[in-house]
Design a protein around this motif. Structure first.
Motif, short mmCIF file in Angstrom:
data_model
loop_
_atom_site.label_atom_id
_atom_site.label_comp_id
_atom_site.label_asym_id
_atom_site.label_seq_id
_atom_site.Cartn_x
_atom_site.Cartn_y
_atom_site.Cartn_z
N GLY A 183 0.83 -1.18 -0.13
CA GLY A 183 0.11 -0.02 -0.07
C GLY A 183 0.90 1.42 -0.04
O GLY A 183 2.02 1.29 0.53
N PHE A 184 0.46 2.19 -0.69
CA PHE A 184 1.21 3.52 -0.75
C PHE A 184 0.63 4.77 -0.72
O PHE A 184 -0.83 4.64 -1.42
CB PHE A 184 2.09 3.46 -2.25
CG PHE A 184 2.60 4.60 -2.71
CD1 PHE A 184 3.71 5.22 -2.01
CD2 PHE A 184 2.10 5.50 -3.73
CE1 PHE A 184 4.53 6.18 -2.28
CE2 PHE A 184 2.83 6.56 -3.98
CZ PHE A 184 3.95 6.96 -3.51
N VAL A 185 0.85 5.78 -0.13
CA VAL A 185 0.05 7.01 -0.02
C VAL A 185 1.03 8.14 0.00
O VAL A 185 2.28 7.81 0.78
CB VAL A 185 -0.93 7.08 1.42
CG1 VAL A 185 -0.19 6.96 2.56
CG2 VAL A 185 -1.81 8.13 1.11
N SER A 186 0.47 9.28 -0.49
CA SER A 186 1.63 10.43 -0.69
C SER A 186 0.57 11.53 -0.86
O SER A 186 -0.37 11.49 -1.40
CB SER A 186 2.58 10.39 -1.53
OG SER A 186 3.51 11.15 -1.51
N GLY A 187 1.07 12.87 -0.04
CA GLY A 187 0.24 13.94 -0.37
C GLY A 187 0.94 14.92 0.26
O GLY A 187 1.94 14.98 0.97
N GLY B 226 3.83 7.69 2.79
CA GLY B 226 4.26 6.37 3.59
C GLY B 226 3.69 5.09 2.73
O GLY B 226 3.16 5.07 1.58
N ALA B 227 4.06 3.89 3.17
CA ALA B 227 4.06 2.74 2.51
C ALA B 227 3.87 1.54 3.55
O ALA B 227 4.53 1.94 4.68
CB ALA B 227 5.03 2.28 1.47
N GLY B 228 2.89 0.56 3.01
CA GLY B 228 3.01 -0.40 4.08
C GLY B 228 2.99 -1.84 3.22
O GLY B 228 2.65 -1.91 2.23
N VAL B 229 4.09 -2.82 3.70
CA VAL B 229 4.24 -3.85 2.98
C VAL B 229 3.72 -5.42 4.16
O VAL B 229 4.19 -5.07 5.22
CB VAL B 229 5.76 -4.13 2.52
CG1 VAL B 229 5.88 -5.41 1.79
CG2 VAL B 229 5.98 -2.98 1.73
N THR B 230 3.04 -6.12 3.42
CA THR B 230 2.68 -7.25 4.13
C THR B 230 3.07 -8.54 3.27
O THR B 230 2.77 -8.60 2.05
CB THR B 230 1.16 -7.42 4.39
OG1 THR B 230 0.85 -6.22 5.06
CG2 THR B 230 0.88 -8.81 5.04
N VAL B 231 4.01 -9.44 3.95
CA VAL B 231 4.45 -10.72 3.31
C VAL B 231 3.76 -11.84 4.10
O VAL B 231 3.92 -11.77 5.13
CB VAL B 231 6.00 -10.71 3.18
CG1 VAL B 231 6.64 -12.03 2.65
CG2 VAL B 231 6.27 -9.63 2.72
N SER B 232 2.95 -12.57 3.34
CA SER B 232 2.34 -13.97 3.96
C SER B 232 2.75 -15.04 3.33
O SER B 232 2.59 -14.99 1.88
CB SER B 232 1.02 -13.59 3.79
OG SER B 232 0.19 -12.41 4.18
N PRO B 233 3.24 -16.21 4.06
CA PRO B 233 3.54 -17.51 3.59
C PRO B 233 2.46 -17.79 2.70
O PRO B 233 1.14 -17.93 3.23
CB PRO B 233 4.09 -18.04 4.67
CG PRO B 233 3.46 -17.39 6.16
CD PRO B 233 3.20 -16.07 5.63
N VAL B 234 2.32 -18.76 1.52
CA VAL B 234 1.28 -19.34 0.89
C VAL B 234 1.49 -20.84 0.75
O VAL B 234 0.58 -21.42 1.13
CB VAL B 234 1.31 -18.61 -0.46
CG1 VAL B 234 0.04 -19.45 -1.21
CG2 VAL B 234 1.00 -17.31 -0.36
N ALA B 235 2.81 -21.18 0.55
CA ALA B 235 3.00 -22.56 0.36
C ALA B 235 4.35 -22.77 0.32
O ALA B 235 5.44 -22.00 0.27
CB ALA B 235 2.38 -22.90 -1.11
N PHE B 236 4.61 -24.09 0.18
CA PHE B 236 6.22 -24.63 0.01
C PHE B 236 5.90 -25.43 -1.12
O PHE B 236 5.19 -26.34 -1.11
CB PHE B 236 6.67 -25.36 1.30
CG PHE B 236 6.83 -24.49 2.35
CD1 PHE B 236 8.16 -24.00 2.53
CD2 PHE B 236 5.97 -24.19 3.24
CE1 PHE B 236 8.34 -23.03 3.52
CE2 PHE B 236 6.28 -23.37 4.46
CZ PHE B 236 7.52 -22.72 4.61
#
Length: 137
Positions: free
Chosen positions: A49-53, A75-85
């Motif tokens: 997610g990214f926002v600027s103003g 600002g920005a937000g990053v989410t990393v979620s494991p999905v599989a192996f």
């Protein structure tokens, strides 16, 4: 002040550069982990997610040459979620999901591809017939 050299452009550019530093292919498809004859390859999902103003302010005591009247943030937000192996052993590839089961038909088909490939490979093996149970005819 032209749009090309407005401070908001620098603000957005800096934020995007920082996001680029975080995101690369190794974040999604992780480094393979080898243990004996088995290789595990982690697979993750990433959301960004990214926002600027900003705004130009004109103070009451504004002088015609004063250009330091910009205020902004980003600002920005990053989410990393494991999905599989991905599990590679001998000549077989399996997928071990860590997400909830597939929610639609397309996702389920994608999950089944490694298993279907293994079954097709077994059918064409030249090691002799398989004993799958009774045969008719």
């Amino acid at each position: 002040m032209s749009e090309n050299n407005h401070p908001i452009n620098d603000l957005m550019g800096t934020t995007m550069d920082k996001i680029r530093e975080l995101v690369d292919a190794n974040t999604i498809i992780g480094q393979p982990i080898t243990t004996g004859d088995t290789t595990l390859i982690p697979v993750s999902r990433m959301s960004v997610g990214f926002v600027s103003g900003g705004s130009d302010f004109i103070p009451k005591n504004h002088k015609s040459g004063d250009t330091n009247t910009f205020g902004g943030g980003g600002g920005a937000g990053v989410t990393v979620s494991p999905v599989a192996f991905l599990i590679v052993k001998d000549e077989n590839v399996r997928i071990l999901t860590v997400d909830p089961p597939a929610g639609n038909t397309v996702d389920r088909i994608v999950e089944l591809v490694p298993e279907v490939m293994d079954r097709i490979r077994e059918l064409f093996k030249k090691d002799g017939p398989r004993d799958d149970g009774p045969r008719f005819g």
